[in-house]
Design an enzyme around this catalytic site. Sequence first.
Site, PDB file in Angstrom:
ATOM      1  N   LYS A  76       0.494  -0.695  -0.062  1.00  0.00           N
ATOM      2  CA  LYS A  76       0.472  -0.201  -0.236  1.00  0.00           C
ATOM      3  C   LYS A  76       1.188   1.379   0.599  1.00  0.00           C
ATOM      4  O   LYS A  76       2.037   1.178   0.577  1.00  0.00           O
ATOM      5  CB  LYS A  76      -0.629   0.021   1.483  1.00  0.00           C
ATOM      6  CG  LYS A  76      -1.967   0.977   1.503  1.00  0.00           C
ATOM      7  CD  LYS A  76      -3.488   0.538   2.532  1.00  0.00           C
ATOM      8  CE  LYS A  76      -4.013   1.555   3.171  1.00  0.00           C
ATOM      9  NZ  LYS A  76      -4.863   1.367   4.061  1.00  0.00           N
ATOM     10  N   SER A 151      -9.650   1.709   3.228  1.00  0.00           N
ATOM     11  CA  SER A 151      -8.619   2.198   2.704  1.00  0.00           C
ATOM     12  C   SER A 151      -7.390   1.187   2.015  1.00  0.00           C
ATOM     13  O   SER A 151      -7.836   1.496   0.350  1.00  0.00           O
ATOM     14  CB  SER A 151      -7.808   3.112   3.644  1.00  0.00           C
ATOM     15  OG  SER A 151      -7.271   2.679   4.201  1.00  0.00           O
ATOM     16  N   SER A 175      -9.740  -1.064   7.457  1.00  0.00           N
ATOM     17  CA  SER A 175      -9.372  -0.988   5.910  1.00  0.00           C
ATOM     18  C   SER A 175      -8.730  -2.483   5.353  1.00  0.00           C
ATOM     19  O   SER A 175      -8.304  -2.044   4.328  1.00  0.00           O
ATOM     20  CB  SER A 175      -7.802  -0.218   6.066  1.00  0.00           C
ATOM     21  OG  SER A 175      -9.328   1.443   6.141  1.00  0.00           O
TER      22      SER A 175
END
Lengths: 475, 97
Positions: A76, A151, A175
């Site tokens: 990420k 996310s 997330s």
Amino acid sequence: MSWEPIDELVTAVKAGRISAVELVERSLKAIDENQSYHAIISVLKDNALTRARQIDQAVKNGEDLGVLAGVPFIAKDNFLVYGSDTTAASNILRGFAAPYQSSAINRLEAAGAICVAKANLDAFAHGASTENSDFFVTFNPHDKTRVPGGSSGGSAAAVALGMAPFALGTDTGGSIRQPASFCGVFGLKPTYGLVSRSGVVAMGSSLDCIGPLTNSAKDAAIVLDVISGRDKLDATTIDKDTAGYANTEASLLKGIKIGVVKEYMGDGVNDEVKLSIKRTIDSLAERGADIIEISLPSLPLALACYYIIAPAEVSSNLSRYDGVRYGYRDTEAPDLFDSYTKSRGHGFGKEAKRRIMIGTYVLSSGYYDAYYKKAQTVRTKLINEFSAAFDAVDYLAGPVFPTTAFKIGENVKNPLAMYLSDVMTVAANLAGVPSLSLPIAQDSHNLPIGLQLMAPQQRDRELLGLAMAVEELVK
Amino acid sequence: MAKLSRDDVLKLARLARLELSDAEIEEYQDELSQILDYVQQLQQVDTAGLKPTNQVTGLVNVMRDDEITDYGYAPRQLLDNVAEVEADQIKVKRMVE
């Protein structure tokens, strides 16, 4: 395209049956072919190939190789990685070159894994859809008109699209688990403190956890084993399980006690989601698991609690982005105060500003006790209820999210409604307990449905063992 | 709770060092009021006798030796991320008149 289990890939690399360069090229090809999903922010092609060649040379030299030798992965874009920009999908960090590298990435590299790309997210990990990315929205691999969740939406989509055998995500209120559920992959939020956050862009420091998104519980266990444990660069880290995680086996279902969370099976949950969860629970019962309905009366308060504590910590953590030492600076401002307000006002996106404002409000003089301190005290109440529940059962089970993946744009107009949908994931972060999402079924639109499982703190190994048993059941 | 006024939002924005456009101020008046209204439900919760939770690890005073460790990066590299540099120093606007 799907990947073989990680342990098989590593065995093949070590035996010289497949090269690390071939694995990296396979990964780069999948990234290239799936560009239209917008899962990736940057590709580290040259670095990845260089590292792969080094590993292949080491194989030829007969050197001792790590447990992830030659395995490509995607991080990420809130992980600091050498040779890449770390943007957190935010304009204010656009072009930020990591001067050091996160501990999780260091450990993966030391084990021979190779970072091939950085994945999209909601900017600063604020969101549940990647629609808050300052750059672009990621599309769900199962339906391009829908969100991948967030996310860590880019990471989940990347694994679902076969861009790499695993990805790293962060989970502050769901997330990792929610995008795993939306994209049909496995996602683990470990016990708070089990994985070092050094070198990861901070969101809510009392809640933030790092974890893997993978194709299976077994793969997640292998990755967790590498990244977990104490780190002197993160004083909140705890020791890993003395037995490690890599050799975890599917647990025996007979006699284990699984609590079905009553508050998570109510009216707000989509019928198809509820039915799939019930079916899985029923088949666990058929295999001898003891299913008990459990009530945690304060769970409906978890969301209000979270949306005070998380923004408070966000407003504090994001105060470092002042345009002085790194990040975007408005150089036209006439004085220092304006330089701060303009750099931050123009550099941050709408959701970051919204959360900073809420956090500033609940921490401000006169409101601190009524909001922040009250939320921390309600957090204690919730933790006590979790402890009581785990006195009665070994694990808790329920949905991850009230629905399957929603349409792009469906929730953007109403931030509160978007927040409310985090209701089933935030409690695990408030209590610091490990929690995971594993795909169990698809709804009538062929969208994946995830099952959420939770265990007491530091029972990550046992939780993964249960997940392996459930995987066998739903196969 | 009453809706946040324009001045309330401006005061928060000043505390948070955020410049907001007029459109943003109006939006936040509505949105922040809704969110704060929602979280206010916690006021009704009985928390008598409970202490606030600051952290969940149970760790206390994690100590380490105060030693210099080489992380392999030069000061020059850190300056590469700075918007304005002069003579290897970070340049900012004047703060004392």
